[in-house]
Motif scaffolding. Structure first.
Motif, PDB file in Angstrom:
ATOM      1  N   ARG A 231       0.820  -1.218   0.000  1.00 22.48           N
ATOM      2  CA  ARG A 231       0.000   0.000   0.000  1.00 22.48           C
ATOM      3  C   ARG A 231       0.853   1.267   0.000  1.00 22.48           C
ATOM      4  N   GLY A 232       2.104   1.160   0.357  1.00 22.75           N
ATOM      5  CA  GLY A 232       2.970   2.338   0.433  1.00 22.75           C
ATOM      6  C   GLY A 232       2.877   3.001   1.792  1.00 22.75           C
ATOM      7  N   ALA A 233       3.751   3.962   2.007  1.00 25.36           N
ATOM      8  CA  ALA A 233       3.826   4.620   3.315  1.00 25.36           C
ATOM      9  C   ALA A 233       2.621   5.508   3.581  1.00 25.36           C
ATOM     10  N   HIS A 234       1.921   5.957   2.515  1.00 18.75           N
ATOM     11  CA  HIS A 234       0.804   6.894   2.694  1.00 18.75           C
ATOM     12  C   HIS A 234      -0.468   6.418   2.017  1.00 18.75           C
ATOM     13  N   GLY A 235      -0.515   5.118   1.680  1.00 18.52           N
ATOM     14  CA  GLY A 235      -1.748   4.536   1.127  1.00 18.52           C
ATOM     15  C   GLY A 235      -1.966   4.784  -0.350  1.00 18.52           C
ATOM     16  N   SER A 236      -0.982   5.307  -1.061  1.00 18.73           N
ATOM     17  CA  SER A 236      -1.246   5.598  -2.470  1.00 18.73           C
ATOM     18  C   SER A 236      -0.277   4.887  -3.423  1.00 18.73           C
ATOM     19  N   ALA A 237       0.279   3.744  -2.995  1.00 16.35           N
ATOM     20  CA  ALA A 237       1.155   2.975  -3.889  1.00 16.35           C
ATOM     21  C   ALA A 237       0.342   2.483  -5.086  1.00 16.35           C
ATOM     22  N   GLY A 238       1.017   2.301  -6.211  1.00 15.65           N
ATOM     23  CA  GLY A 238       0.369   1.720  -7.389  1.00 15.65           C
ATOM     24  C   GLY A 238      -0.432   2.697  -8.225  1.00 15.65           C
ATOM     25  N   GLU A 239      -0.256   3.986  -8.001  1.00 17.68           N
ATOM     26  CA  GLU A 239      -1.020   4.973  -8.793  1.00 17.68           C
ATOM     27  C   GLU A 239      -0.385   5.157 -10.168  1.00 17.68           C
ATOM     28  N   ILE A 240      -0.362   4.074 -10.922  1.00 15.04           N
ATOM     29  CA  ILE A 240       0.283   4.128 -12.238  1.00 15.04           C
ATOM     30  C   ILE A 240      -0.425   5.103 -13.183  1.00 15.04           C
ATOM     31  N   GLY A 241      -1.734   5.287 -12.992  1.00 14.99           N
ATOM     32  CA  GLY A 241      -2.488   6.193 -13.856  1.00 14.99           C
ATOM     33  C   GLY A 241      -1.982   7.616 -13.803  1.00 14.99           C
ATOM     34  N   HIS A 242      -1.322   7.957 -12.699  1.00 15.84           N
ATOM     35  CA  HIS A 242      -0.844   9.333 -12.549  1.00 15.84           C
ATOM     36  C   HIS A 242       0.679   9.425 -12.625  1.00 15.84           C
ATOM     37  N   THR A 243       1.286   8.428 -13.269  1.00 12.83           N
ATOM     38  CA  THR A 243       2.696   8.569 -13.633  1.00 12.83           C
ATOM     39  C   THR A 243       2.740   9.327 -14.964  1.00 12.83           C
ATOM     40  N   THR A 244       3.756  10.131 -15.141  1.00 14.68           N
ATOM     41  CA  THR A 244       3.845  10.981 -16.327  1.00 14.68           C
ATOM     42  C   THR A 244       4.424  10.200 -17.504  1.00 14.68           C
ATOM     43  N   VAL A 245       3.714  10.222 -18.625  1.00 18.77           N
ATOM     44  CA  VAL A 245       4.241   9.585 -19.841  1.00 18.77           C
ATOM     45  C   VAL A 245       4.454  10.590 -20.969  1.00 18.77           C
ATOM     46  N   ASP A 246       3.926  11.815 -20.831  1.00 16.54           N
ATOM     47  CA  ASP A 246       4.132  12.817 -21.884  1.00 16.54           C
ATOM     48  C   ASP A 246       3.959  14.240 -21.330  1.00 16.54           C
TER      49      ASP A 246
END
Ligand SMILES: [Zn+2]
Length: 324
Positions: free
Chosen positions: A160-175
């Motif tokens: 889950r990560g240290a703050h509960g937001s692990a895995g937010e791949i949708g908000h990784t920057t691709v462009d």
């Protein structure tokens, strides 16, 4: 707690998926069998009471029939959950739930232990339990729906990560140069190119370049774009090429960080798998560490809409067992 009425293996979990559009609830046993299931529109309003009432009335209705065996409730929300304080801390589609003590309120109302979990995390657990990632220990699931969600399982445990937001791949920057603003406040997020919403937007933007396309004459939905692509419509094929390319960039980044055994792709956009998969794989092959990319399996999800409900139930059964 009511599990004294019978062994855990005869017990049921009340699992709920509080989506931005639909609220889905189910009674699930420990083998993963769904005994009851209901779907309704998510009640909207300033106050979280409407959501609490909808959840509680479904649970109470089934409780009258089968209450003896309901041992826990497990509620999925489309946002980040602070597990320590058991509150939803971020939920763009359901802002009324933010910082509301949903767990405590439901526990009091239902008289059951209640778990809160991010919906994409629960879906990852569901696919590991009964879907495409059965038998795997290091799993990433990516859900391509209205937005893009992600869940990461490391060595069999949800991360889950240290703050509960692990895995937010949708908000990784691709462009960063595309100039498109995401609802998270960032620009150039994967969600802007690899969601059902993105399919509609990209199709609309490309329409002038494809005057012969049948999509010119229809109200646009992601489903219509898939159908057109299957019929060979060049506009739809171009959109899915872009979709697959950006998705592949996002997955290559994930592979380089997590090195999973399998990436499970879920959500409505999987319908277009045949149209985007090769572009996705091409980017993964080019951008991820070569020896790793060759070994990571990328597969379509198998549990469909029920992955999250099943995963939520599994997490509640695991939680009960950890207390025994
Ligand atoms: Zn974003």
């Amino acid at each position: 707690m009511r599990q004294e009425s019978g062994p855990v293996d005869q017990s049921l979990v009340f699992a709920a998926d509080v989506g931005g559009t639909y609220l889905r609830v189910a009674l699930v046993d420990e083998s993963g069998k769904i005994h009851q299931q209901l779907k309704q529109r998510t009640p909207k309003g300033e106050s979280p009471d409407c959501v609490v009432n909808a959840l509680a009335s479904a649970a109470e209705h089934w409780s009258r029939e089968d209450g003896r065996r309901i041992v826990a409730a497990s509620i999925m929300v489309p946002g980040a959950v602070d597990n320590e304080n058991a509150v939803v801390v971020q939920a763009p589609n359901l802002p009324s739930l933010i910082n509301f003590p949903l767990k405590a309120v439901l526990e009091k109302r239902l008289g059951l232990p209640v778990l809160l979990e991010n919906d994409a995390n629960a879906a990852a657990v569901g696919e590991m339990w009964l879907g495409a990632a059965r038998g795997c220990r290091d799993v990433v699931s990516v859900t391509l729906g209205t937005g893009v969600g992600g869940g990461v399982i490391l060595d069999g445990e949800l991360w889950r990560g240290a703050h509960g937001s692990a895995g937010e791949i949708g908000h990784t920057t691709v462009d960063p140069f595309a100039g498109l603003k995401c609802k998270c406040g960032n620009t150039g997020c994967l969600e802007l190119f690899a969601s059902a919403t993105a399919i509609v937007r990209m199709t609309r933007e490309e329409l002038p370049r494809f005057p012969q396309s049948n999509l010119n004459r229809e109200e646009l939905t992601a489903e219509r774009v898939y159908d057109a692509g299957r019929d060979g419509d060049e506009l739809a094929l171009s959109v899915f090429k872009t979709f697959g390319t950006y998705l592949g960039i996002g997955l290559a980044n994930l592979i380089n960080i997590v090195d999973p055994e399998i990436i499970v792709i879920a959500g409505g956009a999987v319908n277009g798998w045949d149209l985007f998969a090769r572009y996705m794989q091409q980017e993964v092959d080019e951008r991820a560490v070569r020896s790793t990319a060759a070994q990571v399996r990328i597969a379509a999800a198998e549990c469909g809409d029920n992955a999250g409900l099943l995963g939520a139930a599994r997490l509640a059964f695991d939680d009960l067992r950890s207390r025994i």
